[in-house]
Motif scaffolding. Sequence first.
Motif, PDB file in Angstrom:
ATOM      1  N   PHE B 159      -4.431 -30.456   0.393  1.00  0.00           N
ATOM      2  CA  PHE B 159      -3.797 -31.723   0.029  1.00  0.00           C
ATOM      3  C   PHE B 159      -4.726 -32.441  -0.912  1.00  0.00           C
ATOM      4  O   PHE B 159      -5.642 -33.134  -0.475  1.00  0.00           O
ATOM      5  N   GLN B 160      -4.484 -32.292  -2.230  1.00  0.00           N
ATOM      6  CA  GLN B 160      -5.473 -32.766  -3.180  1.00  0.00           C
ATOM      7  C   GLN B 160      -5.179 -34.187  -3.600  1.00  0.00           C
ATOM      8  O   GLN B 160      -4.853 -34.452  -4.749  1.00  0.00           O
ATOM      9  N   PHE B 161      -5.317 -35.138  -2.656  1.00  0.00           N
ATOM     10  CA  PHE B 161      -5.015 -36.525  -2.999  1.00  0.00           C
ATOM     11  C   PHE B 161      -6.050 -37.104  -3.942  1.00  0.00           C
ATOM     12  O   PHE B 161      -5.728 -37.872  -4.846  1.00  0.00           O
ATOM     13  N   GLN B 163      -7.868 -35.736  -6.262  1.00  0.00           N
ATOM     14  CA  GLN B 163      -7.738 -35.356  -7.667  1.00  0.00           C
ATOM     15  C   GLN B 163      -6.621 -36.122  -8.348  1.00  0.00           C
ATOM     16  O   GLN B 163      -6.709 -36.458  -9.523  1.00  0.00           O
ATOM     17  N   VAL B 164      -5.537 -36.408  -7.606  1.00  0.00           N
ATOM     18  CA  VAL B 164      -4.425 -37.153  -8.209  1.00  0.00           C
ATOM     19  C   VAL B 164      -4.890 -38.559  -8.559  1.00  0.00           C
ATOM     20  O   VAL B 164      -4.620 -39.088  -9.644  1.00  0.00           O
ATOM     21  N   ALA B 178      -2.759 -33.304 -12.535  1.00  0.00           N
ATOM     22  CA  ALA B 178      -3.229 -33.355 -11.150  1.00  0.00           C
ATOM     23  C   ALA B 178      -2.067 -33.291 -10.176  1.00  0.00           C
ATOM     24  O   ALA B 178      -2.202 -32.740  -9.071  1.00  0.00           O
ATOM     25  N   LEU B 179      -0.888 -33.806 -10.579  1.00  0.00           N
ATOM     26  CA  LEU B 179       0.277 -33.695  -9.685  1.00  0.00           C
ATOM     27  C   LEU B 179       0.702 -32.251  -9.531  1.00  0.00           C
ATOM     28  O   LEU B 179       1.063 -31.806  -8.445  1.00  0.00           O
ATOM     29  N   PHE B 182      -1.530 -30.594  -7.245  1.00  0.00           N
ATOM     30  CA  PHE B 182      -1.208 -30.981  -5.870  1.00  0.00           C
ATOM     31  C   PHE B 182      -0.142 -30.059  -5.289  1.00  0.00           C
ATOM     32  O   PHE B 182      -0.244 -29.589  -4.152  1.00  0.00           O
ATOM     33  N   GLY B 185      -1.630 -26.801  -4.548  1.00  0.00           N
ATOM     34  CA  GLY B 185      -2.404 -26.862  -3.319  1.00  0.00           C
ATOM     35  C   GLY B 185      -1.531 -26.721  -2.098  1.00  0.00           C
ATOM     36  O   GLY B 185      -1.903 -26.085  -1.113  1.00  0.00           O
TER      37      GLY B 185
END
Lengths: 71, 271
Positions: B159-161, B163-164, B178-179, B182, B185
């Motif tokens: 859950f790449q929060f 990076q977003v 980045a989305l 996500f 990911g």
Amino acid sequence: MELESARLIAKGITTLTMGLSAVGEGILMAKAFEAMGRNPEIQDQLFTKMIIGVAMAESTAIYALVAFFLL
Amino acid sequence: MGLLRIQSEIPGIGPDTVFTIAGYPVANSTLMIVLAIFFTIGVAFIMRKKTQLIPGKVQNFAEGAYEAVFNLINSVTGNTKVTAKIFPLVGTLFLFILLSNTEGLLPIIGEVTYKGTPIFRSATADFNTTFALAFGMVLLIQIASIKDSGIFAYIGKFFQFKQVWVGFRTSIKDGFMALIMFAIGLLDIVSEMAKVVSLSLRLFGNMYAGQVLATVILAGFAYGLPAIWMSLSVLSAVVQTLVFALLVTAYYSISVSNDETEAETVAVNSN
């Protein structure tokens, strides 16, 4: 259509899909041999990696074979 | 039936129960697993007791095999420390799966029967064994990754929060990139489960199909033709062990290397 004949047709269709993995392996081997021709020194390492690549590409055909025996 | 063919029944997908111990069924492939375990432990004990400084023939062969497997795993990870960590597990896996794959070629396998069901069945020709091996390996890789980088970094991989958030602060284009990362990911979670399925099904399918086709070919023509299939079976047994062991090593080195090799290169550069 009876159940038995539908089952046999399904088994036949499952066997057909294995042909595509042969195409994939042929492309893999063609590229490997081409690379071996360009650089004959790394022949042995490349051959080992090619065998591993062939086993990976074969795995979808093996899934189809297992599905064939399950039907 | 006659002299030209050998009829036997095609083994089913699931293993047959031979007997029950206190209500817990023991399948025929379990007996072969026990045999493989005894063999592996026996080899380990014998090799430990009889080592000399100038090696004899058996020790020479064992040392050669050890070095071959070590170089193979080293060529995948590229880093001797990671190899030293994973080598005991992968080496034993190698030995166990190699033995289990070639068990199916012994002539005793289909023949000894107890009340109509064959007593011995090759261990990896049973989906329970391969699923247990693949699931155990993938679970171990997750645990090693958590132990290495902490649980928040591990969850942060899926859950790449962060990076977003960072992406939208730099620019809109980076934010959309980045989305997409996500979403990738999130797909990584599915890919972990796909690893279990693909590892187990590949090994099981190769071994089981080899056994079934050997039965079919023997029922067709019993002289000469099965020898070709048996040699192909030996080749496929060795290749499948290689593929399983190398894939486990590759998954391990991917999930651990993000932290360990960076630390090592930093240490090397600062020296």
